[in-house]
Design an enzyme around this catalytic site. Structure first.
Site, mmCIF file in Angstrom:
data_model
loop_
_atom_site.group_PDB
_atom_site.id
_atom_site.type_symbol
_atom_site.label_atom_id
_atom_site.label_comp_id
_atom_site.label_asym_id
_atom_site.label_seq_id
_atom_site.Cartn_x
_atom_site.Cartn_y
_atom_site.Cartn_z
ATOM 1 N N GLY A 265 41.016 61.352 45.018
ATOM 2 C CA GLY A 265 40.794 62.532 44.168
ATOM 3 C C GLY A 265 41.510 63.782 44.660
ATOM 4 O O GLY A 265 41.291 64.874 44.131
ATOM 5 N N LYS A 266 42.400 63.627 45.641
ATOM 6 C CA LYS A 266 43.051 64.789 46.237
ATOM 7 C C LYS A 266 43.748 65.660 45.188
ATOM 8 O O LYS A 266 43.522 66.862 45.100
ATOM 9 C CB LYS A 266 44.093 64.342 47.289
ATOM 10 N N SER B 110 48.319 61.571 54.267
ATOM 11 C CA SER B 110 48.352 61.938 55.697
ATOM 12 C C SER B 110 47.332 61.114 56.494
ATOM 13 O O SER B 110 46.319 61.644 56.962
ATOM 14 C CB SER B 110 48.098 63.437 55.913
ATOM 15 N N GLY C 80 43.228 62.082 52.540
ATOM 16 C CA GLY C 80 42.291 61.085 52.000
ATOM 17 C C GLY C 80 43.071 59.922 51.408
ATOM 18 O O GLY C 80 44.287 60.010 51.196
ATOM 19 N N LEU C 81 42.340 58.858 51.128
ATOM 20 C CA LEU C 81 42.976 57.644 50.606
ATOM 21 C C LEU C 81 43.627 57.890 49.246
ATOM 22 O O LEU C 81 43.256 58.828 48.531
ATOM 23 C CB LEU C 81 41.919 56.542 50.459
ATOM 24 N N SER C 82 44.546 57.007 48.889
ATOM 25 C CA SER C 82 45.125 57.052 47.553
ATOM 26 C C SER C 82 43.996 56.851 46.537
ATOM 27 O O SER C 82 43.152 55.960 46.714
ATOM 28 C CB SER C 82 46.158 55.928 47.418
HETATM 29 P P1 ADP Z 1 44.842 61.027 44.963
HETATM 30 O O1 ADP Z 1 45.607 62.296 44.724
HETATM 31 O O2 ADP Z 1 43.841 61.158 46.090
HETATM 32 O O3 ADP Z 1 45.682 59.804 45.066
HETATM 33 P P2 ADP Z 1 44.124 61.292 42.223
HETATM 34 O O4 ADP Z 1 43.537 62.661 42.125
HETATM 35 O O5 ADP Z 1 45.542 61.102 41.790
HETATM 36 O O6 ADP Z 1 43.903 60.770 43.713
HETATM 37 O O7 ADP Z 1 43.250 60.238 41.433
HETATM 38 C C1 ADP Z 1 41.851 60.190 41.555
HETATM 39 C C2 ADP Z 1 41.297 59.607 40.260
HETATM 40 O O8 ADP Z 1 39.876 59.401 40.406
HETATM 41 C C3 ADP Z 1 41.478 60.534 39.079
HETATM 42 O O9 ADP Z 1 41.852 59.786 37.952
HETATM 43 C C4 ADP Z 1 40.082 61.153 38.898
HETATM 44 O O10 ADP Z 1 39.847 61.519 37.547
HETATM 45 C C5 ADP Z 1 39.196 59.981 39.309
HETATM 46 N N1 ADP Z 1 37.858 60.377 39.742
HETATM 47 C C6 ADP Z 1 36.732 59.768 39.344
HETATM 48 N N2 ADP Z 1 35.645 60.341 39.913
HETATM 49 C C7 ADP Z 1 36.087 61.337 40.718
HETATM 50 C C8 ADP Z 1 35.440 62.286 41.582
HETATM 51 N N3 ADP Z 1 34.112 62.326 41.733
HETATM 52 N N4 ADP Z 1 36.222 63.154 42.269
HETATM 53 C C9 ADP Z 1 37.570 63.108 42.146
HETATM 54 N N5 ADP Z 1 38.235 62.246 41.342
HETATM 55 C C10 ADP Z 1 37.507 61.365 40.624
#
Ligand code: ADP
Length: 204
Positions: A40-41, A109, A35-37
């Site tokens: 929420g991964k 990815s 998924g995109l940066s």
């Molecule tokens: P990634 O690993 O995809 O780059 P991160 O998990 O590091 O993303 O960051 C996602 C951010 O979005 C976090 O700060 C998280 O708290 C926030 N967020 C807000 N709403 C949601 C949601 N519904 N599901 C997942 N993350 C969320």
């Protein structure tokens, strides 16, 4: 008196994945979050890992923090290096898999070609590919690390979704739209599919 080479023949045999799975009473799997940066991964992966741990599963989380800082620390975000990064992560995941562990990976990815590379290395049957489905506009709105703002200003080259491609996954995958859901709800959707795959003969 010399010791014959074959005195402990059983020790010549490498222990197999099923031996480790039996010991741990779990089936190994690689859960791969794409998924995109900012989609929420990693946030979701951490909740999934915590819940698995609390239920007695041995897990390993791999993400940018522990991979880019170490085994991938000589790689950039250019296309060839991204491929090499994914190759290394896939090989590391395979080692965990052969150790009976549930490996949870959180990496952008971004292309179907890269996702196919992952499945080819680890084996399709060993991977649960999860699409953390958050639209670009939402990721950009969250911009928790300020990366999108920088990418828009041209300060980060090859930024996925802005100046580098992101394909919607086209392989069989678990699609988890996050908008309107809590992190906990997204984690539970993944666990619902994952738990039957890693449960050892009805245990746990
Ligand atoms: P990634 O690993 O995809 O780059 P991160 O998990 O590091 O993303 O960051 C996602 C951010 O979005 C976090 O700060 C998280 O708290 C926030 N967020 C807000 N709403 C949601 C949601 N519904 N599901 C997942 N993350 C969320």
């Amino acid at each position: 008196m010399s010791t014959p080479d074959n005195i402990f023949p059983v020790f010549d045999q490498l222990l197999q994945r099923k031996d480790k799975e039996e010991l741990l009473q779990q089936k190994a799997k690689v859960v791969w979050m794409t998924g995109l940066s900012g989609s929420g991964k990693t946030t979701i992966a951490k909740v999934v890992e915590r819940k698995l741990h609390d239920n007695g599963f041995v897990t390993q989380l791999l993400d940018g923090d522990n991979i880019r800082a170490g085994i991938g620390n000589n790689l950039t975000f250019a296309a060839d290096d991204r491929k090499e990064n994914i190759r290394r992560i896939s090989e590391v995941s395979k080692l965990f898999l052969n150790c009976g562990i549930v490996c949870i990976n959180s990496f952008v990815s971004p292309t179907n070609e890269i996702r196919q590379q992952i499945l080819d290395i680890i084996g399709k049957e060993n991977v649960l590919m999860v699409y953390i489905n958050t639209p670009l506009e939402e990721c950009e709105k969250r911009d928790v690390k300020g990366l999108y703002a920088k990418a828009r200003k041209g300060e980060i080259p090859n930024f996925t979704g802005i100046s580098a491609p992101f394909d919607v996954p086209n392989d069989p995958y678990l699609d988890v739209p996050t908008v309107g859901k809590s992190v906990e709800e997204s984690a539970d959707i993944i666990l619902e599919t994952l738990l039957p795959l890693i449960t050892f003969e009805g245990e746990k």
